[in-house]
Structures are given as structure tokens and as C-alpha cells.
Design a protein around this motif. Structure first.
Motif, PDB file in Angstrom:
ATOM      1  N   ALA A   8       0.882  -1.114   0.005  1.00 42.04           N
ATOM      2  CA  ALA A   8      -0.008   0.061  -0.083  1.00 42.04           C
ATOM      3  C   ALA A   8       0.849   1.227   0.124  1.00 42.04           C
ATOM      4  O   ALA A   8       0.426   2.335  -0.286  1.00 42.04           O
ATOM      5  CB  ALA A   8      -0.896  -0.007   1.197  1.00 42.04           C
ATOM      6  N   GLU A   9       1.916   1.066   0.502  1.00 44.59           N
ATOM      7  CA  GLU A   9       3.094   1.984   0.472  1.00 44.59           C
ATOM      8  C   GLU A   9       2.618   3.364   1.381  1.00 44.59           C
ATOM      9  O   GLU A   9       2.830   4.518   0.688  1.00 44.59           O
ATOM     10  CB  GLU A   9       3.548   2.507  -0.908  1.00 44.59           C
ATOM     11  CG  GLU A   9       4.098   1.512  -1.833  1.00 44.59           C
ATOM     12  CD  GLU A   9       4.566   2.205  -3.032  1.00 44.59           C
ATOM     13  OE1 GLU A   9       4.257   3.170  -3.711  1.00 44.59           O
ATOM     14  OE2 GLU A   9       5.153   1.309  -3.607  1.00 44.59           O
ATOM     15  N   ILE A  48      -6.472   3.140   2.479  1.00 44.09           N
ATOM     16  CA  ILE A  48      -5.943   2.222   1.637  1.00 44.09           C
ATOM     17  C   ILE A  48      -6.262   2.493   0.179  1.00 44.09           C
ATOM     18  O   ILE A  48      -7.497   2.328   0.158  1.00 44.09           O
ATOM     19  CB  ILE A  48      -6.157   0.839   2.465  1.00 44.09           C
ATOM     20  CG1 ILE A  48      -5.503   0.990   3.960  1.00 44.09           C
ATOM     21  CG2 ILE A  48      -5.608  -0.234   1.785  1.00 44.09           C
ATOM     22  CD1 ILE A  48      -4.362   1.231   4.345  1.00 44.09           C
ATOM     23  N   PRO A  49      -5.339   1.959  -0.570  1.00 42.35           N
ATOM     24  CA  PRO A  49      -5.913   2.181  -2.119  1.00 42.35           C
ATOM     25  C   PRO A  49      -6.752   1.005  -2.385  1.00 42.35           C
ATOM     26  O   PRO A  49      -6.709  -0.207  -1.903  1.00 42.35           O
ATOM     27  CB  PRO A  49      -4.513   1.841  -2.866  1.00 42.35           C
ATOM     28  CG  PRO A  49      -3.347   2.484  -1.908  1.00 42.35           C
ATOM     29  CD  PRO A  49      -3.870   2.221  -0.344  1.00 42.35           C
ATOM     30  N   VAL A  52      -5.630  -2.437  -3.304  1.00 40.04           N
ATOM     31  CA  VAL A  52      -4.819  -3.272  -2.259  1.00 40.04           C
ATOM     32  C   VAL A  52      -5.965  -3.659  -1.329  1.00 40.04           C
ATOM     33  O   VAL A  52      -5.867  -5.014  -0.792  1.00 40.04           O
ATOM     34  CB  VAL A  52      -3.868  -2.305  -1.563  1.00 40.04           C
ATOM     35  CG1 VAL A  52      -3.127  -3.178  -0.353  1.00 40.04           C
ATOM     36  CG2 VAL A  52      -2.745  -2.025  -2.568  1.00 40.04           C
ATOM     37  N   ALA A  53      -7.204  -2.819  -0.967  1.00 41.62           N
ATOM     38  CA  ALA A  53      -8.009  -3.075   0.135  1.00 41.62           C
ATOM     39  C   ALA A  53      -8.838  -4.266  -0.298  1.00 41.62           C
ATOM     40  O   ALA A  53      -9.136  -5.227   0.346  1.00 41.62           O
ATOM     41  CB  ALA A  53      -8.649  -1.817   0.227  1.00 41.62           C
ATOM     42  N   THR A  56      -6.424  -7.656  -0.185  1.00 40.79           N
ATOM     43  CA  THR A  56      -5.966  -7.918   1.071  1.00 40.79           C
ATOM     44  C   THR A  56      -7.131  -8.329   2.044  1.00 40.79           C
ATOM     45  O   THR A  56      -7.101  -9.068   2.550  1.00 40.79           O
ATOM     46  CB  THR A  56      -5.244  -6.754   1.756  1.00 40.79           C
ATOM     47  OG1 THR A  56      -4.112  -6.390   0.685  1.00 40.79           O
ATOM     48  CG2 THR A  56      -4.542  -7.163   3.016  1.00 40.79           C
ATOM     49  N   SER A 240      -1.326  -7.306  -5.560  1.00 38.64           N
ATOM     50  CA  SER A 240      -1.828  -6.133  -4.876  1.00 38.64           C
ATOM     51  C   SER A 240      -2.275  -6.828  -3.219  1.00 38.64           C
ATOM     52  O   SER A 240      -3.144  -5.979  -2.728  1.00 38.64           O
ATOM     53  CB  SER A 240      -3.185  -6.018  -5.432  1.00 38.64           C
ATOM     54  OG  SER A 240      -4.054  -7.066  -5.972  1.00 38.64           O
ATOM     55  N   ASP A 242      -1.068  -7.057   0.410  1.00 40.54           N
ATOM     56  CA  ASP A 242      -0.224  -6.414   1.423  1.00 40.54           C
ATOM     57  C   ASP A 242       0.035  -7.475   2.307  1.00 40.54           C
ATOM     58  O   ASP A 242      -1.096  -7.731   3.195  1.00 40.54           O
ATOM     59  CB  ASP A 242      -0.575  -5.140   1.964  1.00 40.54           C
ATOM     60  CG  ASP A 242       0.595  -4.549   2.520  1.00 40.54           C
ATOM     61  OD1 ASP A 242       1.022  -5.096   3.501  1.00 40.54           O
ATOM     62  OD2 ASP A 242       1.045  -3.477   1.982  1.00 40.54           O
ATOM     63  N   ILE A 306      -1.606   2.252  -8.570  1.00 42.54           N
ATOM     64  CA  ILE A 306      -1.838   2.817  -7.236  1.00 42.54           C
ATOM     65  C   ILE A 306      -1.940   4.380  -7.345  1.00 42.54           C
ATOM     66  O   ILE A 306      -0.947   4.718  -7.350  1.00 42.54           O
ATOM     67  CB  ILE A 306      -1.054   2.202  -6.265  1.00 42.54           C
ATOM     68  CG1 ILE A 306      -0.976   0.444  -6.216  1.00 42.54           C
ATOM     69  CG2 ILE A 306      -1.471   2.551  -4.891  1.00 42.54           C
ATOM     70  CD1 ILE A 306      -0.166  -0.015  -5.326  1.00 42.54           C
ATOM     71  N   TYR A 308      -2.195   8.212  -5.842  1.00 37.26           N
ATOM     72  CA  TYR A 308      -1.667   8.782  -4.461  1.00 37.26           C
ATOM     73  C   TYR A 308      -2.198  10.329  -4.663  1.00 37.26           C
ATOM     74  O   TYR A 308      -2.594  10.745  -5.448  1.00 37.26           O
ATOM     75  CB  TYR A 308      -0.213   9.017  -4.561  1.00 37.26           C
ATOM     76  CG  TYR A 308       0.443   7.701  -4.571  1.00 37.26           C
ATOM     77  CD1 TYR A 308       0.765   7.081  -3.261  1.00 37.26           C
ATOM     78  CD2 TYR A 308       0.719   6.953  -5.835  1.00 37.26           C
ATOM     79  CE1 TYR A 308       1.405   5.990  -3.323  1.00 37.26           C
ATOM     80  CE2 TYR A 308       1.679   5.775  -5.796  1.00 37.26           C
ATOM     81  CZ  TYR A 308       1.743   5.168  -4.451  1.00 37.26           C
ATOM     82  OH  TYR A 308       2.387   4.146  -4.393  1.00 37.26           O
TER      83      TYR A 308
END
Length: 308
Positions: A8-9, A48-49, A52-53, A56, A240, A242, A306, A308
Motif C-alpha cells: 500500500a506504500e 488504503i488504495p 490493495v483493499a 487484502t 496487490s 499486502d 496505485i 496517490y
């Protein structure tokens, strides 16, 4: 206390993530749903992007579902044969869903599609469930007899071919609607990061006429394997998942699910359905509001898919 999420960075408060996982695990055990329809929006709300959400969140669903399913298996409220038929359709649907997920991501429409799908499904299902459960509670309060839904009671679904006998559920039913239901849930698992229990549980009760006490455990059994498969395919295809975030959510989810099962056993069926309906509606409304309010950042930069 903050911890860095490598995929997720970004850095997050570990106690907030633990709280999310425990709460969703508790609700998973109580209602017999995977909890993905809650954890994925919660992660998105926490910045959280979405990519990724979704991936994960599906992983966290595995942990809470395993915990709840084991408890139901020990109590004899899990139909293994029915769950296996659901699983066959679910694995095929999950494969199709991952392909759709990748395609939507490649054209830049994944985030919007996920939000819209959540709003439509959650509000529709929540309203229908709330209406039915309130009607049932009102009749119970007035001591009016509720319409009996005995196992094996016939409707159009029961006239379909390829019938199978499910002894634990005490029904004789076509495999076609069972596999189809599993297939649709598999697609939703891949695209939305959900276990699909919030759709599967009502469908099994009202459409397939499966006894409520068996539905919960059987739903969790199917969710375990479909979400585990989805997680592995998402990790290999879209990169994707995490692992750090998934581990924290899993630990909290397992603990929460054990307590949820105990609470769920103490509530009547219509009370459980009403609470689940309110929960589904609340998440749907919150997501709908998010689609219309003005964002804090009007512009974003996407790097590697992703934002930002």
C-alpha cells in the motif's frame, strides 16, 4: 504506534487496523458472513488504495471464516456436501472475477466500479432483508404464526433437473442453482474482496429454503476456499496483496470470530437478519455519500496502478 505497509506504500496505526480486524471477525462469526463487505470499505475509508483493499480484504476473510466454520463444524451445523457443490461454482466464478478485475484496472475504471457495485448491492440487499426481518419480528410480537419454510418446501428452484440429496440440510435440490449461486459469489469475491455471505446467506434461506442453522456454517465453509484461492490469484496476477496488512487483520479476525459465534447463538433468526440488514445498509449509505461529497484532493497521480 504506526507500521509501514509495503504494498500500500503508507504508514498506518496498528491499533486501528487491529480494531477493524477484530470487529469484522466478530460480525463474521455472529452473522455467518465473511466480513469482506465491511473490511474492504473500512480499509478504503482509512485511505488504503482500493486495489490493495480488495485483494487484502479477501485474505482477512479467510482467517475469520476458518475460525467460525470450525466452531460450526464441531456443533454439527455445517453441510459439507452442500458446501462442496457451492465451492465448485465459486472457484470458476473467482477465476472469471480476477480476469474482470484485471481488465477494469487496465482501463482505469476499477475504483469507481467497486464503489458503485458496493452501493447498489448493499443498499438493495439491506433494504430487502430489513423489510422481511421487521415483518417477522412484528408478527412474532403480535403472536401471529409465521409462514413455515420447511426444508424441501417446493418452489420453481426445486423443479430444476440434476437433483442431489443433502442429508445434513434435509433437502432434495437441483445442483444447478447451488453451483450458479457459488459462481456469482466467486465473481463478487474477486472484484469486491468480499466473502459473499451477505448475498449467499439470504439466497440460501429464502431461495433454496435451506434451514438457517445449517446455512451459516455452510456459507463460511465455501467462503474459506474461494477467498483463499482469490487471494493467491490476485497476488500472482495483480501483485496487490499486502502481507503485513493481511497478517494483522487475520490475527484480529480469528479472535473476534470466536466471540461472534457465541453471541450469534443467543439471538433469534429474525433478530440476526435485522441487525445484518442495518449493518449492510449503513455501509452502503456511507459509500454512496462518499461518491457525491467533494474530495479533499481534486487531483491524484497514479504510479503502477496505485493512486496517490
Amino acid at each position: 504506534m504506526t507500521i509501514y505497509l509495503p504494498i500500500a506504500e503508507l504508514s498506518v496505526n496498528i491499533f486501528i487496523i487491529l480494531g477493524m480486524g477484530a470487529a469484522v471477525g466478530f460480525l463474521s462469526g455472529m452473522f455467518g458472513v465473511g466480513g469482506g463487505f465491511l473490511i474492504t470499505p473500512l480499509l478504503i475509508f482509512y485511505n488504503i488504495p482500493p486495489v490493495v483493499a480488495v485483494a487484502t480484504g479477501a485474505n482477512q476473510v479467510v482467517a475469520s471464516s476458518v475460525s467460525g466454520a470450525i466452531t460450526h463444524f464441531r456443533r454439527g451445523t455445517l453441510d459439507m456436501k452442500l458446501g462442496t457443490v457451492l465451492l465448485v461454482g465459486g472457484l470458476v466464478g473467482a477465476t472469471v472475477g480476477v480476469w474482470i478485475f484485471s481488465w477494469l484496472r487496465s482501463i482505469g475504471q476499477l475504483d469507481l466500479f467497486i464503489s458503485l457495485l458496493y452501493v447498489v448491492l448493499l443498499t438493495t440487499i439491506g433494504l430487502l432483508m430489513l423489510q422481511e426481518s421487521l415483518r417477522a419480528m412484528r408478527k412474532a410480537k403480535l403472536n401471529q404464526p409465521l409462514p413455515l419454510k420447511r426444508p424441501g418446501q417446493h418452489n420453481w428452484v426445486h423443479r430444476l433437473p440434476l437433483k442431489m440429496r443433502f442429508k445434513k440440510s434435509k433437502i432434495y435440490l437441483s445442483a444447478i442453482p447451488v453451483v450458479t449461486l457459488g459462481f456469482l459469489i466467486g465473481i463478487l469475491t474477486s472484484i469486491m474482496g468480499v466473502g459473499g455471505g451477505f448475498i449467499m446467506v439470504p439466497a440460501m434461506i429464502y431461495l433454496l429454503r435451506i434451514p438457517t442453522n445449517v446455512v451459516v456454517g455452510t456459507s463460511l465453509f465455501q467462503i474459506i476456499f474461494v477467498t483463499a484461492y482469490t487471494t493467491m490469484v490476485q497476488a500472482a496476477t495483480n501483485y496487490s496483496v499486502d502481507i503485513v496488512l493481511a497478517f494483522i487483520l487475520m490475527v484480529a479476525g480469528v479472535i473476534g470470530a470466536q466471540y461472534g459465534v457465541r453471541v450469534g447463538q443467543k439471538l433469534r433468526g429474525e433478530q440476526l437478519r435485522a441487525l445484518l440488514a442495518l449493518l449492510v445498509l449503513a455501509v452502503g449509505i456511507r459509500l454512496a455519500i462518499g461518491l457525491f461529497i467533494r474530495p479533499q484532493d481534486l487531483y491524484s497521480v497514479a504510479v503502477g496502478g496505485i493512486g496517490y
